[in-house]
Design an enzyme around this catalytic site. Structure first.
Site, mmCIF file in Angstrom:
data_model
loop_
_atom_site.group_PDB
_atom_site.id
_atom_site.type_symbol
_atom_site.label_atom_id
_atom_site.label_comp_id
_atom_site.label_asym_id
_atom_site.label_seq_id
_atom_site.Cartn_x
_atom_site.Cartn_y
_atom_site.Cartn_z
ATOM 1 N N GLY A 11 0.838 -1.205 0.000
ATOM 2 C CA GLY A 11 0.000 0.000 0.000
ATOM 3 C C GLY A 11 0.874 1.256 0.000
ATOM 4 C CB VAL A 13 1.677 3.566 4.949
ATOM 5 C CG1 VAL A 13 2.617 3.551 6.139
ATOM 6 C CG2 VAL A 13 0.705 4.730 5.054
ATOM 7 C CD GLN A 73 -3.870 -4.905 4.245
ATOM 8 O OE1 GLN A 73 -2.672 -4.858 3.958
ATOM 9 N NE2 GLN A 73 -4.792 -5.071 3.327
ATOM 10 N NE ARG A 102 -2.907 6.475 14.839
ATOM 11 C CZ ARG A 102 -3.382 6.991 13.724
ATOM 12 N NH1 ARG A 102 -4.370 7.881 13.763
ATOM 13 N NH2 ARG A 102 -2.886 6.658 12.552
ATOM 14 C CB CYS A 135 -0.472 11.787 8.270
ATOM 15 S SG CYS A 135 -2.189 11.795 7.778
ATOM 16 C CD GLN A 162 -5.543 16.080 6.549
ATOM 17 O OE1 GLN A 162 -6.105 16.657 7.470
ATOM 18 N NE2 GLN A 162 -5.511 14.776 6.489
ATOM 19 C CE LYS A 244 -8.186 9.255 13.223
ATOM 20 N NZ LYS A 244 -7.922 8.830 11.827
ATOM 21 N NE ARG A 268 -8.272 13.372 1.565
ATOM 22 C CZ ARG A 268 -7.571 12.751 2.503
ATOM 23 N NH1 ARG A 268 -6.283 13.010 2.665
ATOM 24 N NH2 ARG A 268 -8.134 11.896 3.321
ATOM 25 C CG HIS A 275 -1.233 15.513 4.805
ATOM 26 N ND1 HIS A 275 -1.630 15.174 3.544
ATOM 27 C CD2 HIS A 275 -1.670 14.508 5.613
ATOM 28 C CE1 HIS A 275 -2.277 14.021 3.574
ATOM 29 N NE2 HIS A 275 -2.308 13.584 4.818
ATOM 30 C CD GLN A 351 0.679 12.083 2.926
ATOM 31 O OE1 GLN A 351 1.410 12.946 2.461
ATOM 32 N NE2 GLN A 351 0.035 11.234 2.146
HETATM 33 P P1 NAP Z 1 -3.552 1.631 0.899
HETATM 34 O O1 NAP Z 1 -2.594 2.320 -0.011
HETATM 35 O O2 NAP Z 1 -4.995 1.643 0.491
HETATM 36 O O3 NAP Z 1 -3.045 0.108 1.090
HETATM 37 C C1 NAP Z 1 -3.651 -0.811 1.971
HETATM 38 C C2 NAP Z 1 -3.749 -2.189 1.336
HETATM 39 O O4 NAP Z 1 -4.651 -2.187 0.235
HETATM 40 C C3 NAP Z 1 -2.475 -2.725 0.705
HETATM 41 O O5 NAP Z 1 -1.598 -3.193 1.661
HETATM 42 C C4 NAP Z 1 -3.009 -3.840 -0.179
HETATM 43 O O6 NAP Z 1 -3.190 -5.015 0.620
HETATM 44 C C5 NAP Z 1 -4.358 -3.314 -0.604
HETATM 45 N N1 NAP Z 1 -4.428 -2.834 -1.999
HETATM 46 C C6 NAP Z 1 -5.514 -2.970 -2.787
HETATM 47 N N2 NAP Z 1 -5.320 -2.407 -3.981
HETATM 48 C C7 NAP Z 1 -4.078 -1.892 -3.985
HETATM 49 C C8 NAP Z 1 -3.311 -1.187 -4.947
HETATM 50 N N3 NAP Z 1 -3.772 -0.892 -6.158
HETATM 51 N N4 NAP Z 1 -2.056 -0.797 -4.614
HETATM 52 C C9 NAP Z 1 -1.558 -1.068 -3.400
HETATM 53 N N5 NAP Z 1 -2.258 -1.738 -2.444
HETATM 54 C C10 NAP Z 1 -3.510 -2.153 -2.722
HETATM 55 O O7 NAP Z 1 -3.529 2.243 2.358
HETATM 56 P P2 NAP Z 1 -2.458 3.259 3.033
HETATM 57 O O8 NAP Z 1 -2.729 4.645 2.602
HETATM 58 O O9 NAP Z 1 -1.086 2.706 2.859
HETATM 59 O O10 NAP Z 1 -2.915 3.200 4.558
HETATM 60 C C11 NAP Z 1 -2.660 2.057 5.387
HETATM 61 C C12 NAP Z 1 -2.986 2.447 6.828
HETATM 62 O O11 NAP Z 1 -2.113 3.501 7.237
HETATM 63 C C13 NAP Z 1 -4.421 2.991 7.015
HETATM 64 O O12 NAP Z 1 -4.908 2.595 8.257
HETATM 65 C C14 NAP Z 1 -4.222 4.493 7.018
HETATM 66 O O13 NAP Z 1 -5.231 5.170 7.727
HETATM 67 C C15 NAP Z 1 -2.877 4.609 7.713
HETATM 68 N N6 NAP Z 1 -2.147 5.842 7.391
HETATM 69 C C16 NAP Z 1 -2.087 6.251 6.098
HETATM 70 C C17 NAP Z 1 -1.394 7.418 5.806
HETATM 71 C C18 NAP Z 1 -1.312 7.935 4.391
HETATM 72 O O14 NAP Z 1 -0.822 9.050 4.217
HETATM 73 N N7 NAP Z 1 -1.750 7.196 3.365
HETATM 74 C C19 NAP Z 1 -0.741 8.126 6.826
HETATM 75 C C20 NAP Z 1 -0.796 7.647 8.140
HETATM 76 C C21 NAP Z 1 -1.494 6.489 8.398
HETATM 77 P P3 NAP Z 1 -2.941 -6.525 0.082
HETATM 78 O O15 NAP Z 1 -1.586 -6.581 -0.507
HETATM 79 O O16 NAP Z 1 -3.091 -7.353 1.297
HETATM 80 O O17 NAP Z 1 -4.011 -6.709 -0.934
#
Ligand code: NAP
Length: 372
Positions: A11, A13, A73, A102, A135, A162, A244, A268, A275, A351
């Site tokens: 993903g 992060v 995840q 958290r 973030c 953001q 938060k 957003r 951000h 972020q």
């Molecule tokens: P994300 O990009 O949506 O990825 C999460 C999961 O979605 C991946 O591990 C993957 O799991 C699946 N996935 C499905 N389609 C995908 C694709 N096309 N490309 C990549 N992965 C895909 O989520 P994220 O933004 O990294 O956030 C993860 C957690 O961190 C959340 O709880 C979020 O709130 C938190 N967070 C995010 C940020 C931020 O800036 N994004 C900052 C702080 C905290 P599988 O491999 O298992 O399918």
């Protein structure tokens, strides 16, 4: 070597975490095992020591074999698997990017340049769950943490800007699709009305407000627009993202009895990554700007004060200037018209780095060091 299971590594992060760990040679310190919720058996990432097939991230048995688990995840996954794993008797360290843990009294929100003392205390007292902060909260603390530490702050109002990437990989793709679709409407419109900008704008606005634009993730057009609500609605009128701010800042700072008020509106915007936030800081007493700048810059080695000039602000204080960087610039620092104890500030930070992956990477190293 400790076995470390990675969930959510592909993903937004997770990918940034993988890149940073490769850059810093962190994989040499651990035995990494890669899990997935959707691609079991497919090849895992190449981190320089051969590719292994991905393991089922919903298997308590396989996760239970890990000394540490790092999850990027999301909260739904944590809600489901963390308790199953703990109830099975697993006593390893769980490191998480998601918000679900958290609030737990048995978790530490990690941001070691600000709260390494709490992390150490947590390890000594047997805390096993270490969670990255929200973030914008982590970025705000990296920026003005020095003022909190010196006990100079009465309250803070933060208005955020953001980026799309804060909502995950799919949302970032959606912003690009929206921009492309708007570009196509603009091309058609320009031919039709031969560059009357008000006519072109009317066509674009009609398209943005229609069901023709791709909006599966955001629900609305983010391109050519701003969305003044992030996350779910709470009864008190705040969004969960806004809630938060006060809770997590005070938890990170270890202030439990008399929390510092923090509030604002989370918005957003159509930037891709990073951000930004405009801060109004109410000080406990008037302090000269020069002194505040010194305190801010001494707080950690990543924060940097940007001169309050138009040129420096536009060159150094934007999402595009900080994307992919660990620097935390803070600028637009000045005393406000409201009084000598009101200070404005603007800060921008990546972020996905300090707002997400970097505190996790660093706490993983701290926990490995302390458990070997
Ligand atoms: P994300 O990009 O949506 O990825 C999460 C999961 O979605 C991946 O591990 C993957 O799991 C699946 N996935 C499905 N389609 C995908 C694709 N096309 N490309 C990549 N992965 C895909 O989520 P994220 O933004 O990294 O956030 C993860 C957690 O961190 C959340 O709880 C979020 O709130 C938190 N967070 C995010 C940020 C931020 O800036 N994004 C900052 C702080 C905290 P599988 O491999 O298992 O399918």
């Amino acid at each position: 070597m400790k076995k470390v299971g990675f969930v959510g590594w592909r993903g937004m992060v997770g990918s940034v975490l993988m890149d940073r760990m490769k850059e810093e040679n962190d994989f040499k310190l651990i035995h990494p095992v890669f899990f997935t919720t959707s691609q079991i058996g497919e090849p895992g990432p190449d981190i320089g020591s051969g590719v292994q097939p991905l393991i089922d991230a919903n298997s308590v048995e396989y996760l239970g074999d890990m000394d540490l688990v790092v999850s990027c995840q999301g909260s739904d996954y944590t809600k489901q698997m963390h308790s199953l794993l703990r109830n099975s008797g697993w006593n390893g360290y769980w490191i998480d990017a998601a918000s679900f843990l958290r609030k737990s009294e048995r978790s530490i929100i990690v941001l070691d340049p600000i709260n390494s003392d709490q992390i150490e205390k947590g390890i000594d007292t047997g805390i096993k769950d270490y969670v990255g902060g929200n973030c914008t909260v982590s970025l705000m603390l990296m920026a003005i943490g020095g003022l909190f530490k010196e006990n100079l702050i009465q309250w803070v109002c933060s208005m955020t800007y953001q980026a799309a990437s804060g909502a995950g990989a799919a949302s970032m793709q959606e912003l690009l699709t929206q921009m492309k679709q708007i570009g196509e409407i603009s091309n058609k419109s320009q031919t039709k009305s031969s560059s009357n900008i008000l006519e072109i704008d009317k066509d674009i606005n009609k398209f943005i407000n229609s069901d023709k634009i791709s909006k599966e993730n955001f629900g609305y057009s983010l391109a050519g627009n701003v969305l003044p609500y992030i996350d779910s609605q709470l009864k008190n009128g705040q969004s969960r993202e806004e809630w938060k701010n006060q809770f997590e800042t005070n938890k990170i700072l270890g202030i439990t009895n008399d929390p510092i008020p923090l509030d604002g509106i989370c918005v957003r915007v159509g930037s891709m990554r990073c951000h930004s936030q405009a801060l109004t800081i109410k000080l406990k007493k008037p302090i000269p700007i020069g002194d505040l700048e010194t305190i801010i810059e001494k707080s950690n080695k990543w924060v940097r004060v940007v001169q309050n000039s138009k040129e420096a602000s536009l060159n150094e204080l934007t999402p595009s200037a900080v994307s992919g960087k660990l620097n935390i610039p803070v600028g637009r620092l000045r005393i406000m018209n409201m009084g000598d104890d009101f200070v404005s500030a603007f800060t921008s930070g990546d972020q996905l780095l300090w707002g997400a992956a970097e505190p996790l990477r660093r706490v993983l190293k701290i926990l490995i060091k302390n458990s070997s």
